[in-house]
Design a protein around this motif. Structure first.
Motif, PDB file in Angstrom:
ATOM      1  N   ILE A 215       0.838  -1.201   0.000  1.00 28.05           N
ATOM      2  CA  ILE A 215       0.000   0.000   0.000  1.00 28.05           C
ATOM      3  C   ILE A 215       0.872   1.249   0.000  1.00 28.05           C
ATOM      4  O   ILE A 215       0.626   2.206  -0.749  1.00 28.05           O
ATOM      5  CB  ILE A 215      -0.947  -0.009   1.214  1.00 28.05           C
ATOM      6  CG1 ILE A 215      -1.921  -1.195   1.129  1.00 28.05           C
ATOM      7  CG2 ILE A 215      -1.721   1.302   1.314  1.00 28.05           C
ATOM      8  CD1 ILE A 215      -2.756  -1.419   2.377  1.00 28.05           C
ATOM      9  N   LYS A 216       1.925   1.251   0.827  1.00 27.11           N
ATOM     10  CA  LYS A 216       2.816   2.408   0.889  1.00 27.11           C
ATOM     11  C   LYS A 216       3.559   2.612  -0.426  1.00 27.11           C
ATOM     12  O   LYS A 216       3.725   3.751  -0.892  1.00 27.11           O
ATOM     13  CB  LYS A 216       3.809   2.229   2.038  1.00 27.11           C
ATOM     14  CG  LYS A 216       3.173   2.328   3.422  1.00 27.11           C
ATOM     15  CD  LYS A 216       4.199   2.064   4.513  1.00 27.11           C
ATOM     16  CE  LYS A 216       3.582   2.143   5.907  1.00 27.11           C
ATOM     17  NZ  LYS A 216       4.572   1.843   6.972  1.00 27.11           N
ATOM     18  N   ALA A 217       3.999   1.514  -1.041  1.00 30.61           N
ATOM     19  CA  ALA A 217       4.699   1.631  -2.324  1.00 30.61           C
ATOM     20  C   ALA A 217       3.762   2.187  -3.394  1.00 30.61           C
ATOM     21  O   ALA A 217       4.175   2.998  -4.237  1.00 30.61           O
ATOM     22  CB  ALA A 217       5.256   0.269  -2.742  1.00 30.61           C
ATOM     23  N   CYS A 218       2.510   1.747  -3.375  1.00 32.01           N
ATOM     24  CA  CYS A 218       1.511   2.263  -4.314  1.00 32.01           C
ATOM     25  C   CYS A 218       1.356   3.767  -4.145  1.00 32.01           C
ATOM     26  O   CYS A 218       1.371   4.519  -5.125  1.00 32.01           O
ATOM     27  CB  CYS A 218       0.186   1.534  -4.092  1.00 32.01           C
ATOM     28  SG  CYS A 218      -1.204   2.157  -5.066  1.00 32.01           S
ATOM     29  N   ALA A 219       1.201   4.207  -2.906  1.00 32.02           N
ATOM     30  CA  ALA A 219       1.046   5.641  -2.646  1.00 32.02           C
ATOM     31  C   ALA A 219       2.266   6.426  -3.090  1.00 32.02           C
ATOM     32  O   ALA A 219       2.147   7.545  -3.613  1.00 32.02           O
ATOM     33  CB  ALA A 219       0.774   5.863  -1.154  1.00 32.02           C
ATOM     34  N   GLN A 220       3.448   5.845  -2.920  1.00 28.58           N
ATOM     35  CA  GLN A 220       4.673   6.541  -3.320  1.00 28.58           C
ATOM     36  C   GLN A 220       4.758   6.745  -4.831  1.00 28.58           C
ATOM     37  O   GLN A 220       5.401   7.675  -5.295  1.00 28.58           O
ATOM     38  CB  GLN A 220       5.889   5.772  -2.814  1.00 28.58           C
ATOM     39  CG  GLN A 220       6.084   5.888  -1.309  1.00 28.58           C
ATOM     40  CD  GLN A 220       7.137   4.943  -0.758  1.00 28.58           C
ATOM     41  OE1 GLN A 220       7.750   4.171  -1.501  1.00 28.58           O
ATOM     42  NE2 GLN A 220       7.353   4.980   0.552  1.00 28.58           N
ATOM     43  N   THR A 221       4.085   5.877  -5.605  1.00 30.73           N
ATOM     44  CA  THR A 221       4.023   6.101  -7.052  1.00 30.73           C
ATOM     45  C   THR A 221       3.013   7.164  -7.426  1.00 30.73           C
ATOM     46  O   THR A 221       2.930   7.568  -8.584  1.00 30.73           O
ATOM     47  CB  THR A 221       3.650   4.806  -7.808  1.00 30.73           C
ATOM     48  OG1 THR A 221       2.256   4.512  -7.628  1.00 30.73           O
ATOM     49  CG2 THR A 221       4.501   3.627  -7.384  1.00 30.73           C
ATOM     50  N   GLY A 222       2.206   7.607  -6.448  1.00 30.56           N
ATOM     51  CA  GLY A 222       1.099   8.514  -6.721  1.00 30.56           C
ATOM     52  C   GLY A 222      -0.194   7.779  -6.989  1.00 30.56           C
ATOM     53  O   GLY A 222      -1.185   8.386  -7.410  1.00 30.56           O
ATOM     54  N   GLY A 223      -0.212   6.467  -6.732  1.00 28.95           N
ATOM     55  CA  GLY A 223      -1.340   5.631  -7.093  1.00 28.95           C
ATOM     56  C   GLY A 223      -2.447   5.582  -6.058  1.00 28.95           C
ATOM     57  O   GLY A 223      -2.443   6.320  -5.064  1.00 28.95           O
ATOM     58  N   VAL A 224      -3.406   4.674  -6.311  1.00 29.01           N
ATOM     59  CA  VAL A 224      -4.620   4.569  -5.511  1.00 29.01           C
ATOM     60  C   VAL A 224      -4.923   3.101  -5.254  1.00 29.01           C
ATOM     61  O   VAL A 224      -4.770   2.258  -6.150  1.00 29.01           O
ATOM     62  CB  VAL A 224      -5.821   5.222  -6.236  1.00 29.01           C
ATOM     63  CG1 VAL A 224      -7.097   5.116  -5.402  1.00 29.01           C
ATOM     64  CG2 VAL A 224      -5.526   6.690  -6.557  1.00 29.01           C
ATOM     65  N   VAL A 225      -5.398   2.792  -4.039  1.00 30.67           N
ATOM     66  CA  VAL A 225      -5.897   1.463  -3.692  1.00 30.67           C
ATOM     67  C   VAL A 225      -7.420   1.523  -3.700  1.00 30.67           C
ATOM     68  O   VAL A 225      -8.022   2.285  -2.931  1.00 30.67           O
ATOM     69  CB  VAL A 225      -5.397   1.018  -2.308  1.00 30.67           C
ATOM     70  CG1 VAL A 225      -6.036  -0.313  -1.905  1.00 30.67           C
ATOM     71  CG2 VAL A 225      -3.879   0.907  -2.294  1.00 30.67           C
ATOM     72  N   GLY A 226      -8.051   0.727  -4.556  1.00 28.82           N
ATOM     73  CA  GLY A 226      -9.502   0.638  -4.603  1.00 28.82           C
ATOM     74  C   GLY A 226      -9.973  -0.455  -3.652  1.00 28.82           C
ATOM     75  O   GLY A 226      -9.578  -1.616  -3.792  1.00 28.82           O
ATOM     76  N   ILE A 227     -10.820  -0.095  -2.695  1.00 32.22           N
ATOM     77  CA  ILE A 227     -11.302  -1.063  -1.714  1.00 32.22           C
ATOM     78  C   ILE A 227     -12.361  -1.948  -2.362  1.00 32.22           C
ATOM     79  O   ILE A 227     -13.308  -1.461  -2.979  1.00 32.22           O
ATOM     80  CB  ILE A 227     -11.860  -0.345  -0.469  1.00 32.22           C
ATOM     81  CG1 ILE A 227     -10.770   0.510   0.166  1.00 32.22           C
ATOM     82  CG2 ILE A 227     -12.423  -1.349   0.525  1.00 32.22           C
ATOM     83  CD1 ILE A 227      -9.511  -0.246   0.559  1.00 32.22           C
TER      84      ILE A 227
END
Length: 340
Positions: A215-227
């Protein structure tokens, strides 16, 4: 957002926020059939959605069936311009909202649809595919799957595929992808990376869910986690409800901030589809010891629940701007960067 308000938020407030929002469902879980009637999409529009992405292929299917599904879905939608807008750019989502229509894009769950050829990626892009991942739970020639017994890194073919996905303007998705491959993808992608329908594993320890460092790596790319709103990935069946769904949203917000969470319901609407899906999941999903795949319980957060989700977020103390980010603004931001 652990603090919950006094519950005084009125239903009208939630209705107003929902009506004003660009509601972006990053993944609809309808099984891929090349003759499927897509009339069920009206439920998303009636539920308040502005956009939905539909899967047209997954690794359980031969590549030619995925291609047929993409062609069929694109044709079906293009023949109904009074109701649907096929998305090319983000402006199409705004236009659909203004015209009272539903914006629709397509996606691929796994690279088997490519028949081992990255040259297929631009073709799928032309047919309306706007995001894809490389593996559906099991390892393949491109990447590792999240439920496979061996956690493999991204392969050379997978790296070439990510470069091509970046080049043509698709968004990169790591849902269903193995841990090592997902971390590799987030390192090499030139654009923000998504988990379009994944839940935090810290809340519910299922192999389909993702660890905090993902999740943190995703955010660092500027990305989004869809629940994801599938009960099996949320918690105990007896605890399944909209509030348990929102708890997963809260967790990601507390971990990486409100700019990196969205919605990916993965909802299956036809009850007759569930047995069909369970037959396929025997090969692609981890089955608990002694569990009959055909008798598994599958409950879903549905498009009719968008209002309830909005209300639950407001009652938990989220301000309207943050609720609108969660409902769709965050995914729209990434789509604007990638699609234009």
């Amino acid at each position: 957002m652990d603090a919950v308000s006094d519950g005084s938020t009125s239903p009208r407030a939630a209705e107003t926020v929902l009506a004003d929002a660009l509601v972006y469902d990053s993944h609809g879980g309808v099984a891929c059939f090349p003759d499927l009637d897509l009339g069920f999409l009206s439920r998303w529009r009636q539920g308040g959605a502005s956009f939905i992405s539909l899967n047209v292929g997954w690794d359980a299917l031969p590549w030619d069936v995925s291609l047929r599904c993409a062609a069929h879905y694109h044709r079906w939608l293009s023949m109904r311009p009074e109701e649907y807008v096929i998305v090319d750019k983000v402006a199409d989502i705004h236009r659909a909202k203004q015209e009272g229509k539903l914006a629709v894009a397509l996606d691929l769950e796994g690279a088997n649809a490519l028949d081992k050829n990255i040259e297929m990626i631009p073709l799928y892009h032309q047919l309306g595919v706007r995001h894809m991942n490389l593996a559906y739970n099991k390892n393949n020639e491109f990447a590792g799957g999240c439920t496979d017994s061996e956690d493999i890194p991204l392969t050379a073919l997978g790296r070439a595929a990510i470069a091509e996905i970046n080049r043509v303007g698709m968004m990169v998705d790591c849902t269903h992808t193995g841990y090592r491959s997902s971390m590799d993808i987030m390192e090499v992608s030139r654009t923000p990376v998504l988990f379009t329908h994944s839940n935090p594993r810290a809340l519910w320890d299922h192999k389909r869910n993702i660890w905090d460092d993902q999740i943190k790596a995703c955010a660092q790319t500027g990305g989004v986690v869809g629940i994801v709103g599938v009960s099996k990935f949320m918690g105990e069946e007896e605890d399944f409800n909209v509030d348990s769904f929102v708890k997963h949203i809260d967790y990601v917000v507390n971990l990486v901030g409100v700019d990196h969470v969205g919605l990916g319901l993965d909802a299956v609407l036809d009850p007759e589809e569930t047995p069909k899906l369970c037959e396929i999941y025997k090969r692609f999903m981890p089955i608990e010891e002694g569990e009959d795949p055909g008798e598994q319980v599958w409950n879903f957060v549905l498009p009719e629940d968008f209002l309830g989700v909005t209300d639950a977020l407001l009652k938990r103390g989220y301000g309207e701007p943050d609720v609108q980010k969660i409902l769709g603004g965050n995914f729209i931001r990434v789509a604007s960067q990638v699609w234009g």
